[in-house]
Design a protein around this motif. Structure first.
Motif, PDB file in Angstrom:
ATOM      1  N   LEU A  85      -7.685   8.214  -8.336  1.00 45.35           N
ATOM      2  CA  LEU A  85      -8.800   7.377  -8.783  1.00 45.35           C
ATOM      3  C   LEU A  85      -9.666   8.056  -9.850  1.00 45.35           C
ATOM      4  O   LEU A  85     -10.072   7.396 -10.805  1.00 45.35           O
ATOM      5  CB  LEU A  85      -9.649   6.964  -7.570  1.00 45.35           C
ATOM      6  CG  LEU A  85      -8.923   6.016  -6.594  1.00 45.35           C
ATOM      7  CD1 LEU A  85      -9.818   5.657  -5.420  1.00 45.35           C
ATOM      8  CD2 LEU A  85      -8.478   4.753  -7.301  1.00 45.35           C
ATOM      9  N   LEU A 100     -10.408  -0.985   2.093  1.00 47.31           N
ATOM     10  CA  LEU A 100      -9.251  -1.872   2.203  1.00 47.31           C
ATOM     11  C   LEU A 100      -8.028  -1.114   2.723  1.00 47.31           C
ATOM     12  O   LEU A 100      -7.304  -1.606   3.594  1.00 47.31           O
ATOM     13  CB  LEU A 100      -8.966  -2.497   0.832  1.00 47.31           C
ATOM     14  CG  LEU A 100      -7.890  -3.568   0.766  1.00 47.31           C
ATOM     15  CD1 LEU A 100      -8.271  -4.749   1.637  1.00 47.31           C
ATOM     16  CD2 LEU A 100      -7.702  -4.044  -0.661  1.00 47.31           C
ATOM     17  N   ALA A 101      -7.840   0.098   2.200  1.00 48.16           N
ATOM     18  CA  ALA A 101      -6.682   0.894   2.632  1.00 48.16           C
ATOM     19  C   ALA A 101      -6.786   1.237   4.121  1.00 48.16           C
ATOM     20  O   ALA A 101      -5.798   1.172   4.853  1.00 48.16           O
ATOM     21  CB  ALA A 101      -6.574   2.165   1.795  1.00 48.16           C
ATOM     22  N   MET A 134     -10.827   2.345  -0.588  1.00 52.88           N
ATOM     23  CA  MET A 134     -10.442   2.995   0.661  1.00 52.88           C
ATOM     24  C   MET A 134     -10.786   2.155   1.892  1.00 52.88           C
ATOM     25  O   MET A 134     -10.092   2.224   2.889  1.00 52.88           O
ATOM     26  CB  MET A 134     -11.078   4.384   0.762  1.00 52.88           C
ATOM     27  CG  MET A 134     -10.444   5.371  -0.189  1.00 52.88           C
ATOM     28  SD  MET A 134      -8.636   5.460  -0.022  1.00 52.88           S
ATOM     29  CE  MET A 134      -8.175   6.261  -1.551  1.00 52.88           C
ATOM     30  N   ILE A 143       2.203   2.039   1.373  1.00 50.16           N
ATOM     31  CA  ILE A 143       1.532   1.076   0.507  1.00 50.16           C
ATOM     32  C   ILE A 143       0.495   0.282   1.272  1.00 50.16           C
ATOM     33  O   ILE A 143       0.547   0.168   2.492  1.00 50.16           O
ATOM     34  CB  ILE A 143       2.535   0.083  -0.140  1.00 50.16           C
ATOM     35  CG1 ILE A 143       3.270  -0.697   0.954  1.00 50.16           C
ATOM     36  CG2 ILE A 143       3.493   0.777  -1.076  1.00 50.16           C
ATOM     37  CD1 ILE A 143       3.675  -2.058   0.516  1.00 50.16           C
ATOM     38  N   VAL A 144      -0.466  -0.253   0.530  1.00 50.75           N
ATOM     39  CA  VAL A 144      -1.410  -1.221   1.089  1.00 50.75           C
ATOM     40  C   VAL A 144      -0.899  -2.591   0.658  1.00 50.75           C
ATOM     41  O   VAL A 144      -0.991  -2.938  -0.514  1.00 50.75           O
ATOM     42  CB  VAL A 144      -2.837  -0.989   0.557  1.00 50.75           C
ATOM     43  CG1 VAL A 144      -3.812  -1.934   1.227  1.00 50.75           C
ATOM     44  CG2 VAL A 144      -3.248   0.451   0.771  1.00 50.75           C
ATOM     45  N   PRO A 145      -0.324  -3.356   1.567  1.00 47.29           N
ATOM     46  CA  PRO A 145       0.383  -4.568   1.146  1.00 47.29           C
ATOM     47  C   PRO A 145      -0.508  -5.592   0.432  1.00 47.29           C
ATOM     48  O   PRO A 145      -0.055  -6.237  -0.500  1.00 47.29           O
ATOM     49  CB  PRO A 145       0.931  -5.143   2.452  1.00 47.29           C
ATOM     50  CG  PRO A 145       0.241  -4.415   3.550  1.00 47.29           C
ATOM     51  CD  PRO A 145      -0.198  -3.112   3.005  1.00 47.29           C
ATOM     52  N   TYR A 146      -1.767  -5.688   0.852  1.00 44.04           N
ATOM     53  CA  TYR A 146      -2.634  -6.694   0.223  1.00 44.04           C
ATOM     54  C   TYR A 146      -3.420  -6.125  -0.941  1.00 44.04           C
ATOM     55  O   TYR A 146      -4.499  -6.575  -1.255  1.00 44.04           O
ATOM     56  CB  TYR A 146      -3.564  -7.321   1.260  1.00 44.04           C
ATOM     57  CG  TYR A 146      -2.812  -8.176   2.231  1.00 44.04           C
ATOM     58  CD1 TYR A 146      -2.137  -9.307   1.783  1.00 44.04           C
ATOM     59  CD2 TYR A 146      -2.742  -7.859   3.569  1.00 44.04           C
ATOM     60  CE1 TYR A 146      -1.415 -10.090   2.647  1.00 44.04           C
ATOM     61  CE2 TYR A 146      -2.020  -8.640   4.445  1.00 44.04           C
ATOM     62  CZ  TYR A 146      -1.360  -9.758   3.977  1.00 44.04           C
ATOM     63  OH  TYR A 146      -0.638 -10.532   4.837  1.00 44.04           O
ATOM     64  N   MET A 147      -2.914  -5.071  -1.539  1.00 44.32           N
ATOM     65  CA  MET A 147      -3.516  -4.542  -2.746  1.00 44.32           C
ATOM     66  C   MET A 147      -2.523  -4.743  -3.878  1.00 44.32           C
ATOM     67  O   MET A 147      -1.325  -4.762  -3.664  1.00 44.32           O
ATOM     68  CB  MET A 147      -3.785  -3.047  -2.562  1.00 44.32           C
ATOM     69  CG  MET A 147      -5.213  -2.625  -2.747  1.00 44.32           C
ATOM     70  SD  MET A 147      -5.281  -0.841  -2.639  1.00 44.32           S
ATOM     71  CE  MET A 147      -6.854  -0.648  -1.879  1.00 44.32           C
ATOM     72  N   SER A 202      -5.852  -1.591   6.187  1.00 48.05           N
ATOM     73  CA  SER A 202      -4.412  -1.808   6.181  1.00 48.05           C
ATOM     74  C   SER A 202      -3.740  -0.832   7.136  1.00 48.05           C
ATOM     75  O   SER A 202      -2.952  -1.218   7.994  1.00 48.05           O
ATOM     76  CB  SER A 202      -3.896  -1.624   4.763  1.00 48.05           C
ATOM     77  OG  SER A 202      -2.536  -1.902   4.697  1.00 48.05           O
ATOM     78  N   LEU A 240      -4.146   4.816  -6.317  1.00 42.21           N
ATOM     79  CA  LEU A 240      -4.836   5.198  -5.086  1.00 42.21           C
ATOM     80  C   LEU A 240      -5.001   6.709  -4.935  1.00 42.21           C
ATOM     81  O   LEU A 240      -5.994   7.178  -4.393  1.00 42.21           O
ATOM     82  CB  LEU A 240      -4.071   4.628  -3.886  1.00 42.21           C
ATOM     83  CG  LEU A 240      -4.869   4.226  -2.658  1.00 42.21           C
ATOM     84  CD1 LEU A 240      -6.025   3.323  -3.014  1.00 42.21           C
ATOM     85  CD2 LEU A 240      -3.963   3.526  -1.664  1.00 42.21           C
TER      86      LEU A 240
END
Lengths: 513, 320
Positions: free
Chosen positions: A374, B193-194, B191, A359-363, B197, A371
């Motif tokens: 898309l 942002l990903a 992406m 996971i992307v925690p801040y998303m 992370s 994700l």
């Protein structure tokens, strides 16, 4: 210390909780002079945590410890070292760009400093050299860069460091903790290491954790067996054998309700969804298997047996396989760029490291769920459509019962189990044909675990082929239609596991060790 | 439901943004009282123009920082492209603007390619290229300042739509709008942002991480180049180091806007707050005629406080 009757170290009724979950509960443990003690148990039994409590890295929430006849409450690892306990870390704690002697006396430089403030390197080198020689490691030059030495030599340097530190703090009989010392070295080095440990025991006691039962049998005088954070057995001398150990390690009562075994499909002639032939690579030797539509194939084995690498070879991610083919619906996936091709053809992958790979925690929940798909939530303009994305997220939040405030909540604030559901939803959102899961319920609370099992059953009923790689034996047995067991990179054993005739943990474990 | 209607923005995010806006408003109002000429039309126009330039460069920087990388060549690229327009505009007129922008894009793409394929940390790549490009500015200008006199180029920055909205503000608003759309609602935005992370997440989605990285650096080059062009057009001349302030000011704007310097958290939408804040603040100190050294001391302190208010410090496990 007269005779051998008094333990030099003892732990009584120690418990450790992380986030309110008990990892270790009511452990008693003694270490006698010149003794090699083993702590055995399945993954998650609390072995490492116990070792870290001894080393002062984790403070126990309850219980007491005594060392050399005095109450012992280490506040940190440094504190434990000063008291005579050293740990040889699995991922080594030496700084490779420093000289060997600098590593041995790291942070102790003030003791070698003259009144002028100049460090007496000569003295440090001389003391290091003496310790290395005493341990039969005369071939290691303390002046050389630590990184120039091979992994197993660095391990010996860590042991030498333990003796040097003990002498420095006037401890004549240190306790040295070994955390999976054989995990990263070959057979020859293991032999050398074991011979050394046997020699050094005249001057020290050792506590050992390893993932190979044979090593406990070979090396240890006494072995504690842990299960689910509790002490379930203690073996000494003649009682020690691989059989006696794994009988004590496993044997949990499996609840067929828990794994919804009644929902397990019987697959007569279901078509094959995905097949792998001759997968080879780092830590994987010639592994082949196939999975039918609606089948849950379990892949088990000890940590380091290569089962994770097989999962990643199927989905085409690092560590990349060097050889072998993966066939999906009659089509062979390319070796190069397999990851992308696999995703395109509906293979989903739920990785082991949820925090860094899942996971992307801040998303937000909805952005994480979309994700992998898309294009599916994009409008004609090519931009993502927020409303489509939200609808998709709402659908899977309901379906997987993800507990969150809404699609816009950041994933960071979700519990481990709910984060895992988001990772699974990510793949469901794009019509997955094959789902590969690597320890999907690791660090997940019991309730969420069962919900994840229920989702897997739903998927199987819809015809999704599932490869379930897991360290959790009851899960492996309870969930799978068929089970493969790996050992040292090779497939060792295969058995079918129909709902009415599941193999026992013992049957599987004997092929793992 | 406001909360659910914004994909990248949840309740905590909104709250944090509100704090920043609040601080910004209080500061602005306070300044207005302190400096009588603060609220005049001319001064507001000046703030608009300089924040437009900074905002454009900061937008490019945001995507780079979101990925956990950094671009230290922004100032040098801006100087170079501003100087290039000054050199070319006497002959090419308005055509010099797209040419300069393409050169900026190329610089950025080269940064990205070197970073990705030679595996050199972006901070070092762009530190090196910044020095090289600064040298190149001297080369194309002979070390002198050049004036920009082409009326079309001048009008791009100094003109105003219906004599009310300055062109520079319009342009930056359009770029900002596009950037918000890209950041929130494209694969590229998600992406970056990903990747910030954890690269593995993006890689496991079948995304070519390297391509995204190069694109982000190219975007940063393009926008900082254009910011340099706009700056030269606004000032009516190009000097060899005119853009150098932008390198650190863009980073500050991005971080004050709540994007984590380590990447993986933040949003291009918030960068505008940072840009406005920095420009307004230095404007007020100029109006008050504070000595330059005092300005620097105050600005540095205020930025620290703003960052303190606006970043997720508790969540940073290893602060580097």
């Amino acid at each position: 210390m007269n005779g051998v009757s008094a333990p030099i170290y003892s732990m009584r009724n120690a418990s450790k909780r992380f986030n309110g979950i008990a990892v270790v509960e009511g452990i008693d443990l003694d270490v006698f002079p010149n003794e090699i003690v083993g702590i055995a148990g399945e993954n998650g039994a609390g072995k490492s945590t116990t070792l870290k409590m001894i080393a002062g890295i984790h403070a126990p929430n309850a219980g007491s410890m005594r060392l050399f006849g005095k109450s012992f409450r280490p506040l940190s690892y440094t504190h434990a070292v000063e008291a005579g306990i050293s740990m040889v870390f699995q991922e080594q704690a030496l700084i490779s760009s420093l000289a060997v002697y600098e590593n041995i006396f790291l942070s102790l430089e003030p003791y070698f400093t003259s009144w002028l403030g100049i460090v007496d390197r000569g003295a440090m080198i001389a003391v290091s050299e003496r310790h290395l020689k005493n341990l039969g490691l005369g071939y290691i030059d303390p002046r050389r860069r630590t990184g120039d030495y091979a992994f197993h030599d660095r391990q010996m340097i860590e042991i030498a460091k333990a003796f040097a530190l003990a002498e420095h703090f006037h401890i004549d009989h240190p306790i040295i903790l070994l955390d999976e010392p054989t995990a990263a070295i070959g057979e020859r080095e293991i032999k050398i290491l074991f011979e050394s440990i046997r020699r050094y025991r005249r001057r020290a006691s050792f506590v050992l954790i390893t993932h190979r039962l044979a090593e406990y049998v070979e090396l240890c005088d006494r072995i504690y067996v842990f299960k689910d954070g509790r002490n379930v057995g203690e073996f000494a001398g003649e009682e020690i054998s691989e059989q006696s150990l794994h009988r004590a390690m496993v044997g949990r009562i499996r609840d067929d309700e828990y794994f919804m075994e009644k929902r397990q499909l019987s697959l007569g002639g279901a078509p094959i969804a995905i097949s792998a032939h001759g997968l080879s690579g780092q830590n994987v030797k010639n592994v082949s298997f196939e999975i039918r539509k609606g089948e849950i194939l379990g892949l088990g084995g000890l940590v380091g047996c290569g089962k994770e690498a097989v999962a990643r070879a199927v989905v085409g991610f690092e560590p990349f396989p060097l050889n072998g083919t993966v066939e999906l619906g009659g089509e062979v996936l390319p070796l190069r760029g397999r990851g992308k091709a696999a995703i395109k053809r509906g293979v989903g992958f739920v990785p082991k490291e949820r925090k860094s790979e899942g996971i992307v925690p801040y998303m937000s929940v909805q952005a994480n769920m979309s994700l992998a798909s898309l294009p599916l939530v994009s409008s004609l303009s090519g931009f993502l459509s927020r409303s489509r994305e939200r609808r998709l997220a709402e659908k899977y939040i309901n379906r997987l019962r993800v507990r969150c405030k809404g699609p816009a909540q950041l994933c960071q604030f979700l519990s481990g189990g709910n984060q895992q559901k988001v990772v699974i939803a990510k793949w469901l959102a794009r019509k997955t044909q094959v789902l590969v899961l690597d320890n999907p319920t690791r660090g997940v609370d019991v309730g969420a675990k069962q919900e994840i099992y229920s989702v897997l059953r739903d998927l199987a009923e819809e015809g999704v082929a599932i490869l379930l790689v897991t360290d959790d034996l009851p899960e492996l047995i309870g969930m799978s239609n068929r089970i493969l067991v790996m050992r040292e990179g090779e497939l060792q054993f295969e058995c079918s596991a129909p709902a009415d005739n599941k193999p026992t943990e013992q049957e599987l474990v004997q092929h793992m060790v | 439901m406001l909360q659910a209607s914004r994909a990248g923005c949840n309740d905590g995010e909104l709250r944090r943004r509100a704090v920043t806006i609040f601080v910004f408003m209080i500061a602005t109002v306070a300044f207005g009282f302190v400096a009588p000429s603060f609220g005049t039309l001319a001064n507001i126009r000046a703030i608009e123009l300089s924040s437009s330039v900074l905002l454009i460069a900061s937008i490019g920087a945001t995507f780079v920082i979101l990925m956990g990388s950094i671009d230290l060549s922004i100032g040098a690229v801006a100087s170079f492209c501003g100087m290039l327009v000054a050199r070319l505009s006497p002959d090419l007129g308005l055509w010099s603007v797209p040419i300069a922008c393409v050169v900026g894009l190329a610089f950025g793409a080269i940064n990205g390619l070197v970073y990705v394929y030679l595996r050199i940390p972006s901070i070092l790549v762009t530190l090196g290229s910044a020095t090289t490009i600064s040298g190149a500015v001297l080369f194309i200008s002979d070390g002198r300042s050049l004036s920009v006199s082409d009326p079309a180029v001048i009008d791009m920055a100094q003109g105003a739509l219906a004599n009310v909205v300055p062109n520079a503000v319009l342009i930056s608003a359009v770029i900002y709008g596009a950037a918000v759309l890209v950041g929130d609602r494209t694969r590229f935005g998600r992406m970056t942002l990903a990747i910030g992370s954890d690269e593995q997440i993006a890689a496991l989605m079948g995304v070519r991480v390297n391509a995204i990285k190069v694109q982000a650096f190219a975007l940063s080059g393009l926008l900082s180049g254009f910011a340099g062009v706009l700056l030269a057009a606004r000032l009516g001349s190009a000097t060899v180091t005119m853009g150098s302030y932008m390198t650190l000011d863009t980073i500050t704007a991005v971080v004050v806007g709540g994007t984590a310097i380590t990447g993986g958290s933040g949003n291009v939408r918030l960068t505008i707050i940072g840009g406005l804040f920095i420009t307004t603040f230095s404007d007020v100190m100029n109006i008050l005629a504070l000595p330059p050294y005092l300005q620097a001391i105050i600005q540095g302190t205020v930025i620290l406080v703003a960052v303190l208010l606006n970043t997720r410090r508790a969540s940073a496990e290893d602060v580097k």
